[in-house]
Design a protein around this motif. Structure first.
Motif, short mmCIF file in Angstrom:
data_model
loop_
_atom_site.label_atom_id
_atom_site.label_comp_id
_atom_site.label_asym_id
_atom_site.label_seq_id
_atom_site.Cartn_x
_atom_site.Cartn_y
_atom_site.Cartn_z
N PHE A 15 -65.68 102.70 -2.62
CA PHE A 15 -66.45 103.10 -1.45
C PHE A 15 -65.56 102.90 -0.23
O PHE A 15 -65.03 101.81 -0.01
N SER A 16 -65.38 103.97 0.54
CA SER A 16 -64.54 103.90 1.74
C SER A 16 -65.29 103.17 2.85
O SER A 16 -66.52 103.20 2.89
N PRO A 17 -64.56 102.52 3.77
CA PRO A 17 -65.25 101.82 4.86
C PRO A 17 -66.07 102.81 5.68
O PRO A 17 -65.65 103.94 5.90
N LEU A 18 -67.24 102.36 6.09
CA LEU A 18 -68.16 103.23 6.81
C LEU A 18 -68.84 102.42 7.91
O LEU A 18 -69.30 101.31 7.66
N GLU A 19 -68.88 102.97 9.09
CA GLU A 19 -69.61 102.33 10.18
C GLU A 19 -70.22 103.39 11.06
O GLU A 19 -69.71 104.50 11.17
N ILE A 60 -69.88 98.83 6.79
CA ILE A 60 -69.70 98.55 5.37
C ILE A 60 -68.20 98.55 5.12
O ILE A 60 -67.52 99.54 5.43
N PRO A 61 -67.66 97.47 4.57
CA PRO A 61 -66.21 97.41 4.33
C PRO A 61 -65.80 98.25 3.11
O PRO A 61 -66.63 98.66 2.30
N ALA A 101 -58.79 108.08 -3.83
CA ALA A 101 -58.20 107.79 -2.52
C ALA A 101 -59.28 107.50 -1.48
O ALA A 101 -60.45 107.84 -1.64
N ILE A 102 -58.87 106.87 -0.39
CA ILE A 102 -59.78 106.52 0.70
C ILE A 102 -60.29 107.78 1.41
O ILE A 102 -59.57 108.76 1.56
#
Length: 142
Positions: A15-19, A60-61, A101-102
């Motif tokens: 899971f890629s970082p999400l904010e 979310i990291p 990949a990110i």
């Protein structure tokens, strides 16, 4: 023998970082409970919990793992985010990605992400990803 037992070890971004900001009927969801769930190696998957701040902002990291790449199996990562607000659950995110990949879930890093819980999920088709989200963003930074 290396075809069956070998394989290069690689990092996979599960899971890629999400904010961004979560709203309900345009108002911030102060204290909303966020549940991130993803699965890649079994049906049970893993769950993580976060809370939106008083302005509805959340972060979310990045979640990663290492795996052995093999031509006999395709990596598939399923992701879901549900948000608890005023005692009701809302689906905010439902994605599957096959590229480790990110930011491959959305084709690049989302900028100024905003998620409205009353929105229906909008289909997102990326390169090796497919799903839906109640979020919008201004642009992607590739």
């Amino acid at each position: 023998m290396s075809l069956f037992f070998g394989g290069e070890k690689k990092e996979a971004v599960l899971f890629s970082p999400l904010e961004g900001k979560i709203t309900f009927e345009g108002k911030p969801t102060a204290g909303a409970k966020i549940k991130l769930w993803f699965a890649w190696k079994d049906k049970e998957g893993e769950s993580f919990y976060y809370t939106a701040d008083e302005n509805g902002f959340f972060k979310i990291p990045k979640h990663t793992t290492t795996y052995k790449e093999t031509p006999l199996a395709q990596l598939v990562i399923s992701q879901e985010i549900t948000v608890g607000h005023e005692g009701k659950p809302y689906e905010m995110w439902a994605m599957s990605k096959m590229d480790p990949a990110i930011f491959t879930e959305l084709g690049g890093e989302p900028i100024n992400l905003r998620c409205e819980l009353t929105n229906d999920l909008t289909t997102i088709r990326g390169n090796h990803s497919l799903g839906g989200t109640a979020c919008i963003w201004d642009s992607l930074n590739n």
